[in-house]
Design a protein around this motif. Structure first.
Motif, mmCIF file in Angstrom:
data_model
loop_
_atom_site.group_PDB
_atom_site.id
_atom_site.type_symbol
_atom_site.label_atom_id
_atom_site.label_comp_id
_atom_site.label_asym_id
_atom_site.label_seq_id
_atom_site.Cartn_x
_atom_site.Cartn_y
_atom_site.Cartn_z
ATOM 1 N N PRO A 131 0.998 -1.432 0.080
ATOM 2 C CA PRO A 131 0.097 0.025 0.061
ATOM 3 C C PRO A 131 0.831 1.125 0.064
ATOM 4 N N GLY A 132 2.095 1.265 0.562
ATOM 5 C CA GLY A 132 2.584 2.317 0.869
ATOM 6 C C GLY A 132 3.697 2.879 -0.331
ATOM 7 N N PHE A 133 3.780 1.788 -0.981
ATOM 8 C CA PHE A 133 4.621 1.952 -2.345
ATOM 9 C C PHE A 133 3.906 1.650 -3.690
ATOM 10 N N ALA A 134 2.579 1.177 -3.593
ATOM 11 C CA ALA A 134 2.090 0.828 -4.750
ATOM 12 C C ALA A 134 2.144 1.682 -6.061
ATOM 13 N N ALA A 135 2.344 1.375 -7.161
ATOM 14 C CA ALA A 135 2.546 1.992 -8.352
ATOM 15 C C ALA A 135 0.913 2.436 -8.912
ATOM 16 N N ALA A 136 1.008 3.294 -9.489
ATOM 17 C CA ALA A 136 -0.248 3.967 -10.066
ATOM 18 C C ALA A 136 -1.296 3.049 -10.586
ATOM 19 N N SER A 137 -0.622 1.873 -11.422
ATOM 20 C CA SER A 137 -1.563 1.084 -11.992
ATOM 21 C C SER A 137 -0.838 -0.413 -12.227
ATOM 22 N N GLU A 138 -1.466 -1.266 -12.612
ATOM 23 C CA GLU A 138 -0.734 -2.645 -13.052
ATOM 24 C C GLU A 138 0.197 -2.481 -14.008
ATOM 25 N N ALA A 139 -0.300 -1.552 -15.104
ATOM 26 C CA ALA A 139 0.528 -1.352 -16.132
ATOM 27 C C ALA A 139 2.036 -0.449 -15.850
ATOM 28 N N ALA A 140 1.739 0.394 -14.809
ATOM 29 C CA ALA A 140 2.939 1.084 -14.524
ATOM 30 C C ALA A 140 3.930 0.354 -13.751
ATOM 31 N N ARG A 141 3.485 -0.753 -12.912
ATOM 32 C CA ARG A 141 4.053 -1.652 -12.073
ATOM 33 C C ARG A 141 4.980 -2.531 -13.144
ATOM 34 N N ASN A 142 4.229 -2.941 -14.164
ATOM 35 C CA ASN A 142 4.948 -3.767 -15.298
ATOM 36 C C ASN A 142 5.851 -3.205 -15.954
ATOM 37 N N ASN A 143 5.765 -1.811 -16.243
ATOM 38 C CA ASN A 143 6.701 -1.100 -16.817
ATOM 39 C C ASN A 143 8.073 -0.717 -15.831
ATOM 40 N N LEU A 144 7.709 -0.822 -14.681
ATOM 41 C CA LEU A 144 8.846 -0.458 -13.634
ATOM 42 C C LEU A 144 9.561 -2.077 -13.547
ATOM 43 N N ASP A 145 8.959 -3.033 -13.504
ATOM 44 C CA ASP A 145 9.504 -4.296 -13.547
ATOM 45 C C ASP A 145 10.652 -4.687 -14.748
ATOM 46 N N GLU A 146 10.018 -3.955 -15.932
ATOM 47 C CA GLU A 146 10.863 -4.206 -17.176
ATOM 48 C C GLU A 146 12.021 -3.374 -17.142
ATOM 49 N N TYR A 147 11.814 -2.033 -16.725
ATOM 50 C CA TYR A 147 13.062 -1.378 -16.711
ATOM 51 C C TYR A 147 14.101 -1.813 -15.838
ATOM 52 N N LEU A 148 13.886 -2.325 -14.729
ATOM 53 C CA LEU A 148 14.550 -3.249 -13.602
ATOM 54 C C LEU A 148 15.260 -4.249 -14.399
ATOM 55 N N SER A 149 14.490 -5.078 -15.027
ATOM 56 C CA SER A 149 15.075 -6.344 -15.527
ATOM 57 C C SER A 149 16.056 -6.100 -16.513
ATOM 58 N N LEU A 150 15.745 -5.033 -17.158
ATOM 59 C CA LEU A 150 16.613 -4.659 -18.498
ATOM 60 C C LEU A 150 18.079 -4.308 -17.645
ATOM 61 N N GLY A 151 17.939 -3.576 -16.729
ATOM 62 C CA GLY A 151 19.027 -3.055 -16.102
ATOM 63 C C GLY A 151 19.849 -4.070 -15.355
ATOM 64 N N VAL A 152 19.163 -5.047 -14.831
ATOM 65 C CA VAL A 152 19.840 -6.076 -14.005
ATOM 66 C C VAL A 152 20.365 -6.931 -15.244
ATOM 67 N N ALA A 153 19.840 -7.210 -16.255
ATOM 68 C CA ALA A 153 20.392 -7.966 -17.448
ATOM 69 C C ALA A 153 21.604 -7.416 -17.896
ATOM 70 N N VAL A 154 21.720 -6.204 -18.064
ATOM 71 C CA VAL A 154 23.064 -5.749 -18.614
ATOM 72 C C VAL A 154 24.002 -5.771 -17.479
ATOM 73 N N VAL A 155 23.779 -5.496 -16.269
ATOM 74 C CA VAL A 155 24.901 -5.501 -15.137
ATOM 75 C C VAL A 155 25.207 -7.019 -15.020
ATOM 76 N N LEU A 156 24.330 -7.914 -15.071
ATOM 77 C CA LEU A 156 24.755 -9.361 -14.971
ATOM 78 C C LEU A 156 25.660 -9.740 -16.047
ATOM 79 N N ILE A 157 25.469 -9.388 -17.116
ATOM 80 C CA ILE A 157 26.274 -9.682 -18.501
ATOM 81 C C ILE A 157 27.479 -9.124 -18.222
ATOM 82 N N ALA A 158 27.555 -7.912 -17.637
ATOM 83 C CA ALA A 158 28.722 -7.118 -17.627
ATOM 84 C C ALA A 158 29.782 -7.713 -16.468
ATOM 85 N N VAL A 159 29.026 -8.165 -15.313
ATOM 86 C CA VAL A 159 29.828 -8.913 -14.490
ATOM 87 C C VAL A 159 30.383 -10.144 -14.633
#
Length: 384
Positions: free
Chosen positions: A150-178
Motif C-alpha cells: 500500500p505505501g509503495f504501490a504504483a499507480a496501476s498494473e501497467a505502471a508496475r509492469n513498466n517498472l519491472d521491465e526497466y529494472l529487469s533490463l538494467g539487471v540483465a545488462v549488469v549481470l552480463i557485464a559481471v
C-alpha cells in the motif's frame, strides 16, 4: 554409443511431424529426445575448436556455446509467447545443473572411492558467484512485491509492469557485464589461481580437422533449432494431453533436455577422478544460466517483440534458487565430497520436482505492457 543411437530420433521426429502428422505428444517426445544427442555433439565440436584455440579463447568458446541448445529452445518458446515457461526453464536449469548434475557426478565418481578431493579455492569462487545469482534473481521479485504494498504501490498494473521491465533490463545488462569480468578474472588476470583445475581440461584423443568441427557446430545448431521449433509448437497440446502444466514441462523436461549433455560430461569426468572439473561443469553451467543466458534472453525477448522480465513470481522458484546456493556451498566448502553428499543433492532436486509437479501456477493471459520507448524500439521486430 547411446548418444549415437539417439540420433535416430531426428528423422523419426521429422517423419512424425511432416509425413504422418502425428499427435503433438509424439512430436514433442521425439523432438525432445532428438535434442539430447545433438547437444552432446555440439559440446564435442566446441571442445575440438577450443582445443585448437588456446586456453583463453577456448574458455570463451565454451561459454558461448556451452548452453546454446538450451538458449535455442528458450528462444523458440519465447517466440510462442510462453514467457512463464522460459522462466521455468531458467529455474529448472539452475536447480538441475547444481543439484541433479552435480549430485550424479559426485555419486558416480564415488564408486570405489571413500572421498573425492578438489580445489577449495575454485569451489569458493564458484560459491561466491552462486550467492550473486541469489541476489540478482531475488531482487526483481522483491521489487515487484514492494511495489504492490500500500505505501509503495504504483499507480496501476501497467505502471508496475513498466517498472519491472526497466529494472529487469538494467539487471540483465549488469549481470552480463559481471559475467564478462568473471571470465577476465578466471581466464586472464588470475588464471594461475585456477591453473590446477584448468589443467584437467586438456583435450584427450585425436583432434578433428577444423572443417569437421565447424561443420558439426553449424549442423548441430541448425538441427537443434529445427527440433526446438517442433517442440515449442507441440508444447501446449502436450501439456493438455498429459495433464501437466507447461510450467512443469519447462522447469523439469525442457531444462533437463537442454543440459543433459553436461550431466553426462560431469559424470564422466568425476568417474575419471576429475571431481574439480565435474564441479566446474555443473556449478559453472548454473552460474552461466543465471548470469549470462537468462539476461541474454531478456534482451532477446525485447528485440523479437515478446518481452520477458526477470520477476520470478512463484515463491517456490525463489526458495529453490536459494536452496541451490546453500546446499552446494555446504557440500563443496571443505574441498572434498562423499557419495552421500551426492545423494543429498539429488534428494533436494527430487523434493523440489515433486513440489513443482503439484503446483498450479497462474497462467499469463497477456504479455506485459511495454513502456513507450521500448515499444517503439521493438516495433520493427514484432512482425517477425
Amino acid at each position: 554409443m547411446l548418444m549415437n543411437v539417439l540420433l535416430a530420433f531426428i528423422p523419426l521426429s521429422l517423419l512424425l511431424e511432416y509425413v504422418f502428422h502425428s499427435p503433438p505428444l509424439w512430436v514433442f517426445a521425439t523432438a525432445t529426445i532428438a535434442i539430447i544427442p545433438l547437444a552432446d555433439w555440439l559440446r564435442k565440436a566446441t571442445e575440438q575448436v577450443a582445443a585448437r584455440a588456446g586456453q583463453t579463447i577456448g574458455g570463451l568458446l565454451n561459454v558461448t556455446f556451452g548452453n546454446l541448445a538450451e538458449l535455442i529452445i528458450a528462444i523458440f518458446v519465447l517466440l510462442g509467447g510462453n514467457t512463464a515457461v522460459v522462466k521455468a526453464q531458467i529455474t529448472g536449469s539452475i536447480i538441475g545443473n547444481a543439484l541433479l548434475g552435480l549430485g550424479l557426478a559426485i555419486l558416480i565418481g564415488s564408486f570405489g572411492r571413500a572421498r573425492q578431493k578438489f580445489s577449495g579455492a575454485n569451489a569458493g569462487q564458484l560459491n561466491s558467484m552462486l550467492f550473486l545469482v541469489v541476489v540478482a534473481l531475488l531482487l526483481p521479485a522483491l521489487f515487484d512485491y514492494t511495489e504492490r504494498l500500500p505505501g509503495f504501490a504504483a499507480a496501476s498494473e501497467a505502471a508496475r509492469n513498466n517498472l519491472d521491465e526497466y529494472l529487469s533490463l538494467g539487471v540483465a545488462v549488469v549481470l552480463i557485464a559481471v559475467y564478462a569480468l568473471n571470465l577476465v578474472y578466471t581466464l586472464v588476470t588470475h588464471k594461475d589461481v585456477f591453473a590446477s583445475e584448468e589443467g584437467e581440461e586438456e583435450h584427450s584423443g585425436p583432434l578433428w580437422p577444423v572443417w569437421q568441427a565447424a561443420a558439426v557446430l553449424v549442423g548441430a545448431t541448425a538441427l537443434i533449432a529445427f527440433e526446438s521449433e517442433m517442440l515449442s509448437g507441440a508444447l501446449e497440446a502436450t501439456s493438455t494431453t498429459l495433464g501437466l502444466s507447461p510450467f512443469f514441462l519447462g522447469i523439469i523436461v525442457l531444462a533437463v533436455v537442454g543440459n543433459f549433455a553436461e550431466y553426462i560430461a560431469g559424470s564422466y569426468f568425476a568417474r575419471q577422478g576429475k571431481t574439480g572439473l565435474a564441479i566446474n561443469i555443473a556449478v559453472g553451467a548454473t552460474i552461466q544460466v543465471a548470469l549470462f543466458t537468462a539476461p541474454l534472453l531478456v534482451l532477446i525477448s525485447y528485440a523479437i517483440g515478446k518481452p520477458m522480465n526477470l520477476v520470478f513470481s512463484s515463491p517456490l522458484e525463489l526458495v529453490a534458487i536459494v536452496a541451490v546456493a546453500l546446499i552446494v556451498t555446504t557440500v563443496t566448502k571443505d574441498g572434498e565430497a562423499t557419495w552421500f553428499e551426492g545423494v543429498l543433492l539429488i534428494t533436494v532436486y527430487l523434493l523440489l520436482g515433486l513440489a513443482f509437479y503439484f503446483v498450479t501456477p497462474k497462467v499469463e493471459s497477456a504479455l506485459p505492457t511495454l513502456p513507450p520507448p521500448l515499444a517503439a524500439a521493438s516495433a520493427p521486430f514484432a512482425a517477425l
